[in-house]
Design an enzyme around this catalytic site. Sequence first.
Site, mmCIF file in Angstrom:
data_model
loop_
_atom_site.group_PDB
_atom_site.id
_atom_site.type_symbol
_atom_site.label_atom_id
_atom_site.label_comp_id
_atom_site.label_asym_id
_atom_site.label_seq_id
_atom_site.Cartn_x
_atom_site.Cartn_y
_atom_site.Cartn_z
ATOM 1 N N CYS A 64 0.811 -1.217 0.000
ATOM 2 C CA CYS A 64 0.000 0.000 0.000
ATOM 3 C C CYS A 64 0.846 1.270 0.000
ATOM 4 O O CYS A 64 0.333 2.353 -0.250
ATOM 5 C CB CYS A 64 -0.927 0.025 1.210
ATOM 6 S SG CYS A 64 -0.086 0.086 2.807
ATOM 7 N N GLU B 168 -7.065 -5.833 -1.881
ATOM 8 C CA GLU B 168 -7.237 -4.939 -0.723
ATOM 9 C C GLU B 168 -6.116 -3.933 -0.712
ATOM 10 O O GLU B 168 -4.969 -4.254 -1.047
ATOM 11 C CB GLU B 168 -7.240 -5.769 0.563
ATOM 12 C CG GLU B 168 -7.379 -4.958 1.851
ATOM 13 C CD GLU B 168 -6.023 -4.539 2.456
ATOM 14 O OE1 GLU B 168 -6.014 -3.640 3.324
ATOM 15 O OE2 GLU B 168 -4.989 -5.104 2.024
ATOM 16 N N ARG C 4 -10.650 1.943 10.883
ATOM 17 C CA ARG C 4 -9.681 1.508 9.869
ATOM 18 C C ARG C 4 -10.390 1.386 8.527
ATOM 19 O O ARG C 4 -11.157 0.444 8.291
ATOM 20 C CB ARG C 4 -9.058 0.171 10.272
ATOM 21 C CG ARG C 4 -7.896 -0.265 9.386
ATOM 22 C CD ARG C 4 -7.348 -1.607 9.828
ATOM 23 N NE ARG C 4 -6.111 -1.951 9.135
ATOM 24 C CZ ARG C 4 -4.906 -1.561 9.506
ATOM 25 N NH1 ARG C 4 -4.761 -0.822 10.592
ATOM 26 N NH2 ARG C 4 -3.829 -1.908 8.823
ATOM 27 N N ARG D 283 -10.358 0.761 4.545
ATOM 28 C CA ARG D 283 -9.598 0.122 3.476
ATOM 29 C C ARG D 283 -10.508 -0.079 2.262
ATOM 30 O O ARG D 283 -11.715 -0.247 2.403
ATOM 31 C CB ARG D 283 -9.048 -1.242 3.931
ATOM 32 C CG ARG D 283 -7.926 -1.152 4.955
ATOM 33 C CD ARG D 283 -6.692 -0.495 4.359
ATOM 34 N NE ARG D 283 -5.541 -0.480 5.244
ATOM 35 C CZ ARG D 283 -5.245 0.494 6.096
ATOM 36 N NH1 ARG D 283 -6.054 1.539 6.199
ATOM 37 N NH2 ARG D 283 -4.161 0.448 6.842
#
Length: 326
Positions: free
Chosen positions: A75, A113, A158, A160
Site C-alpha cells: 500500500c 485490498e 480503519r 480500506r
Amino acid sequence: MIKKFSVGSLYAGIGGICLGFKNSGFELLWANEYDKNACITYRNNFNHSLIEGDILNLDIDLIPKVDILTAGFPCQPFSVAGYRKGFDDARGNHFFKILDFVDFMRPKVVFLENVKNLVSHDKGNTIKIIQKSLLDRDYTFQYKVLNTKDYGNIPHNRERIFMIAFDKNFIKNSDEPFEFPEKEKLSKNVEDVLENKQVDEQFYYNENRYMFKMLQDEMKNENTIYQFRRQYIRENKSNVCPTLTANMGTGGHNVPLIKTVFGFRKLTPRECLRFQGFPETYTIPSISNSHLYKQAGNSVSVPVIEAVAKKIKKILDMQLPQILKD
C-alpha cells in the site's frame, strides 16, 4: 456434493485475509509472503503451503491454480503516509505481477485490498487502471471502502478499499453479481478489547521515561485510546481505536497509549491483534514486539474479510450446479 473453493493468497502477511476466507468456508491451498518474521507468525497458525519469497521472483508455473486469488498488495505507493508515486514506485509494479497470476490461473474471483487513498490517487487514474486491467480480461469490477468499526463489531477506525472481480465466463448473465455486506451496529467499545488486568511491565511508562510528565498532563481518561505523535499526545474521543499503523510502538510515532489503574502503557501485541479481529486462539510467536506491532499494523481486519468472503461464497455457491455439470 459439497465443493470447497480454493484460495491462493499473495502478500499474505500474518494471514488476516486467509483467516477471513477460512472462517467463511473456503479451502486455503497456498500463500505467499516475503517478510521472514511475518512468515514465522504465519506458520505458527496455518498448516498449508507457505511460499516464502519475493512475488516478483516466483515461478507461477509451479504454483497450483486456485478458484480465488487474493492480494493485499503493498500500500505504500498509494498511502498518504508514503510518497504517493503509485505505479511509478517499484512497489506499485506488484499489481502488474498480480495480473500475471490472473492470466495464468484464470481464477473465478480476484480479491484485492489496499488503503482507501487508492480511490483518489493520481486524480482517480490509478483505480481506473486497475479497473480497466481487469475489465479487459473479461472480469467484472466493483470496489468499496469499508471501515472496520462498521463490519464485524470491532471498535477500530480503519478504512480500506476492497476490490472484487468475477470471471464473466464463470458468472453467467450478470455484469455486477456482487453486493458488499451491510453495515453492522457497533456495540463493543475499547474496554471490551483491552486487558482488565496488569500486563507485563515492559509495556508501562515509568517515571524515569522522558515523556512521563507529558502523559500525566494529557492523559486523563481511562476509557479511551491516546496516540503519541512524536511531540504531542492526541486523544481519540470516539471510543474506538485509531488506525493501527506498521510503525506503532517504534520511533515515537503513532504509538497507541492507554491510562489504566496500573499506570500509563502501550497496547500489547495481543490487544493490537484483537483490534484487527484475530481470535484468542491465534498464536503469537516468540519474536520481538517491534515485529509484532508491525505485523498487526500491516494486517487486515479479519471480520471485514470474513463478511466480504461470505458474500463472495454466496455468489459462487449459486454457480455450483453449472460447475458440477461441467
